[in-house]
Design a protein around this motif. Structure first.
Motif, short mmCIF file in Angstrom:
data_model
loop_
_atom_site.label_atom_id
_atom_site.label_comp_id
_atom_site.label_asym_id
_atom_site.label_seq_id
_atom_site.Cartn_x
_atom_site.Cartn_y
_atom_site.Cartn_z
N ALA B 36 0.82 -1.22 0.00
CA ALA B 36 0.00 0.00 0.00
C ALA B 36 0.84 1.26 0.00
CB ALA B 36 -0.95 0.00 1.20
N GLU B 37 1.98 1.23 0.72
CA GLU B 37 2.76 2.46 0.86
C GLU B 37 3.91 2.55 -0.14
OE1 GLU B 37 1.83 4.80 2.92
OE2 GLU B 37 0.33 3.65 4.05
N TYR B 38 4.48 1.41 -0.49
CA TYR B 38 5.66 1.46 -1.35
C TYR B 38 5.47 0.77 -2.70
CZ TYR B 38 8.02 3.12 2.84
OH TYR B 38 8.39 3.84 3.94
N PRO B 42 5.76 -8.51 -2.42
CA PRO B 42 6.60 -9.72 -2.52
C PRO B 42 5.82 -11.03 -2.48
CG PRO B 42 6.88 -8.66 -0.38
CD PRO B 42 6.08 -7.72 -1.21
N ILE B 43 4.69 -11.08 -1.75
CA ILE B 43 3.99 -12.38 -1.68
C ILE B 43 2.60 -12.32 -2.31
CG2 ILE B 43 5.28 -13.37 0.26
CD1 ILE B 43 3.03 -12.36 2.09
N GLY B 44 2.32 -11.24 -3.02
CA GLY B 44 1.06 -11.19 -3.78
C GLY B 44 -0.18 -10.81 -3.00
N THR B 45 -0.02 -10.49 -1.71
CA THR B 45 -1.20 -10.13 -0.91
C THR B 45 -1.74 -8.75 -1.30
OG1 THR B 45 0.36 -9.41 0.77
CG2 THR B 45 -0.72 -11.53 1.12
N GLY B 46 -0.86 -7.89 -1.80
CA GLY B 46 -1.29 -6.56 -2.19
C GLY B 46 -2.30 -6.63 -3.31
N LYS B 47 -2.05 -7.53 -4.24
CA LYS B 47 -2.96 -7.71 -5.36
C LYS B 47 -4.23 -8.42 -4.90
CE LYS B 47 -2.74 -8.81 -10.22
NZ LYS B 47 -2.68 -10.02 -10.98
N PHE B 48 -4.03 -9.45 -4.06
CA PHE B 48 -5.16 -10.27 -3.60
C PHE B 48 -6.17 -9.45 -2.81
CE2 PHE B 48 -7.19 -13.28 -0.67
CZ PHE B 48 -7.68 -14.20 -1.59
N PHE B 49 -5.69 -8.66 -1.86
CA PHE B 49 -6.60 -7.87 -1.02
C PHE B 49 -6.88 -6.48 -1.59
CE2 PHE B 49 -4.68 -10.78 2.14
CZ PHE B 49 -5.84 -11.37 2.62
N GLY B 50 -6.15 -6.13 -2.64
CA GLY B 50 -6.37 -4.81 -3.24
C GLY B 50 -5.61 -3.69 -2.57
N PHE B 51 -4.66 -4.03 -1.65
CA PHE B 51 -3.88 -2.99 -0.98
C PHE B 51 -3.03 -2.20 -1.97
CE2 PHE B 51 -3.79 -6.17 2.73
CZ PHE B 51 -5.00 -5.69 3.22
N SER B 52 -2.61 -2.90 -3.02
CA SER B 52 -1.71 -2.26 -3.99
C SER B 52 -2.36 -1.07 -4.68
CB SER B 52 -1.29 -3.28 -5.06
OG SER B 52 -0.54 -4.29 -4.46
N LYS B 53 -3.70 -1.10 -4.73
CA LYS B 53 -4.41 0.01 -5.40
C LYS B 53 -4.19 1.32 -4.67
CE LYS B 53 -8.12 -2.85 -7.17
NZ LYS B 53 -9.43 -3.36 -6.75
N ASN B 183 3.66 10.31 -19.63
CA ASN B 183 3.39 9.64 -18.36
C ASN B 183 4.70 9.58 -17.56
OD1 ASN B 183 2.87 7.89 -16.28
ND2 ASN B 183 1.89 6.31 -17.56
N LEU B 184 4.73 10.22 -16.41
CA LEU B 184 5.95 10.29 -15.61
C LEU B 184 6.01 9.18 -14.56
CD1 LEU B 184 5.49 14.07 -14.99
CD2 LEU B 184 7.16 13.12 -16.56
N SER B 185 4.90 8.47 -14.41
CA SER B 185 4.82 7.47 -13.34
C SER B 185 5.22 6.08 -13.83
CB SER B 185 3.40 7.42 -12.78
OG SER B 185 2.56 6.75 -13.69
N ASN B 186 5.19 5.14 -12.90
CA ASN B 186 5.54 3.76 -13.23
C ASN B 186 4.32 2.92 -13.57
OD1 ASN B 186 8.29 4.24 -12.64
ND2 ASN B 186 7.80 4.10 -10.47
N LYS B 187 3.17 3.58 -13.73
CA LYS B 187 1.96 2.84 -14.04
C LYS B 187 1.28 3.45 -15.26
CE LYS B 187 0.21 1.61 -9.50
NZ LYS B 187 -0.84 2.07 -8.61
N GLU B 188 0.53 2.62 -15.97
CA GLU B 188 -0.20 3.12 -17.12
C GLU B 188 -1.22 4.17 -16.69
OE1 GLU B 188 -1.75 0.63 -20.73
OE2 GLU B 188 -3.43 0.93 -19.37
#
Lengths: 228, 203
Positions: B36-38, B42-53, B183-188
């Motif tokens: 969520a913050e950075y 590493p273990i895919g939980t960010g994607k699974f729970f949506g924290f990465s958003k 686009n200056l960021s690392n995401k589309e």
């Protein structure tokens, strides 16, 4: 004393309503003010200081750890005075002499202070090292680091240096007010909780959770340091 | 005198507490805080729970971009304005139409989107990035030339960092007019442009 309960309840309710823990640091609106401010602004800086303290969970977690086993008002007052002395000294010194520190490293030390206090509350020093360090001195020293943390936060914004001292004193006073409000709220809760056996029963878990929060914040800050 | 209600914990329990605290702290950090913050997962939980958003790249949120100066506006001064820019105003403009265009700009990449407008043709425009990401943009136009050189002349109407802009544009010359988005960021980043006026799309 009995009559005070109602007042205390309302007070604590007000505290609770005003505490919106969403982010540590300075939010966008505050940042806009800091950047645009010119000259003396005692009131706004006082408010920013208080808000920073009330929403600054690392300072609060440390203070919760400090007062956890303090039952006497006099003792609480002494410890909090040491903490206040420490952080006021470095806050004023840091900003006035323009000492720039890495915010991540300072916040990492603050996180370590939370781990230390949880460990200390569990009697860790006696158990493992066979010796208890002077807790008052420790609070003073960690207070110094917390003050550098506050100074670094304020310095991140290149705000106008006109009326710096007055603004700084306002910020410092705000920090104490915020600390007073937050501590008042915590003490009221503790006061109720301590009457029940669960306080001692859960104190091990509570301090373990405190340490866990410290480890979490430490990892958070160190990662921030190495990534930036 | 000092009756302390200190709890008594033996060494084994103490070590257990420390280990548990370390594991809980580490677990929450790796599963939730790191994604969520950075933006690290590493273990895919960010994607699974949506924290990465929750992670937003610092570049896309802070206005600490480099200052835009005269030299950033338009083509270099050694490229002269083609004479075609002085052509007379046409009798008829393009028919009034409207469109909504969606552009996907890959991370760290730039994309151009242009339409045809005749001299003094008027177009209303508005554009925004989908998640309010700030992009670099150069709103500019190229003069329609019979034999365009290698390095074409272009005139910048607006060079800025923004996530949204709107206005009315009257073309100073016949040609291709539109935007370069970076686009200056690392995401589309997805950008939606709405147009209404006297123009024609390239197909």
């Amino acid at each position: 004393m009995k009559m005070d309960h109602k007042k205390l309840f309302i007070f604590s309710l007000l505290c609770f309503l005003s505490v919106s823990i969403y982010a540590h640091g300075v939010d966008d609106a505050t940042q806009a003010f800091l950047l645009g401010n010119k000259g003396i602004a005692f009131g706004p800086f006082l408010y920013i200081g208080a808000k920073h303290m009330i929403t600054g969970y690392d300072h609060l977690l440390f203070l919760i750890g400090v007062i956890f086993f303090l039952y006497k008002k006099k003792e609480i007052l002494i410890y909090i005075s040491f903490f206040t002395l420490g952080h006021s000294a470095t806050l004023l010194f840091g900003v006035l002499s323009d000492i720039q520190m890495n915010a991540y490293l300072i916040d990492a030390i603050i996180a370590a202070s939370i781990i230390y206090k949880g460990f200390d509350n569990l009697g860790g020093f006696k158990q493992i090292f066979g010796k208890q360090p002077n807790t008052k001195v420790a609070v003073l020293i960690f207070g110094l680091f917390h003050g550098f943390g506050l100074a670094t936060k304020l310095q991140e914004f290149k705000f106008d240096k006109d009326g710096l001292l007055v603004n700084l004193l306002g910020f410092n006073l705000g920090v104490e007010i915020g600390q007073f409000l937050a501590l008042g709220f915590v003490l009221i809760l503790f006061d109720f909780w301590r009457r029940h056996n669960s306080f001692i029963k859960f104190s091990k878990i509570t301090n373990t959770v405190l340490m866990a929060a410290g480890f979490l914040l430490l990892a958070f800050q160190l990662t921030g340091y190495f990534l930036n | 005198m000092e009756k302390k209600n200190q709890l008594v914990v033996n060494k084994k329990q103490l070590l257990k507490s420390i280990v548990i605290a370390f594991i809980i702290g580490g677990l929450v950090f790796v599963t939730a805080v790191l994604p969520a913050e950075y933006g690290k997962d590493p273990i895919g939980t960010g994607k699974f729970f949506g924290f990465s958003k929750l992670y937003t790249n610092e570049n896309s949120n802070q206005l600490n971009f480099k200052k835009i100066e005269f030299k950033d506006v338009g083509s270099p001064s050694n490229i002269i304005k083609p004479l075609e820019a002085n052509n007379p105003v046409p009798v008829k403009q393009f028919d009034l139409i409207q469109d909504s265009i969606t552009l996907n700009i890959p991370a760290k990449k730039g994309i151009e989107y242009k339409v045809q407008i005749r001299k003094y043709g008027s177009v209303k425009y508005e554009w925004h990035s989908q998640n309010k990401e700030i992009v670099f943009l150069d709103f500019h136009g190229e003069v329609a030339e019979k034999n365009p050189p290698k390095e074409v002349f272009y005139e910048s109407y607006t060079v800025a960092y923004s996530n949204n802009m709107a206005g009315t544009f009257t073309a100073p010359f016949k040609g291709k007019h539109g935007w370069y988005f970076k686009n200056l960021s690392n995401k589309e980043i997805t950008i939606t442009i709405k147009l209404k006026g006297q123009y024609k799309l390239f197909n």
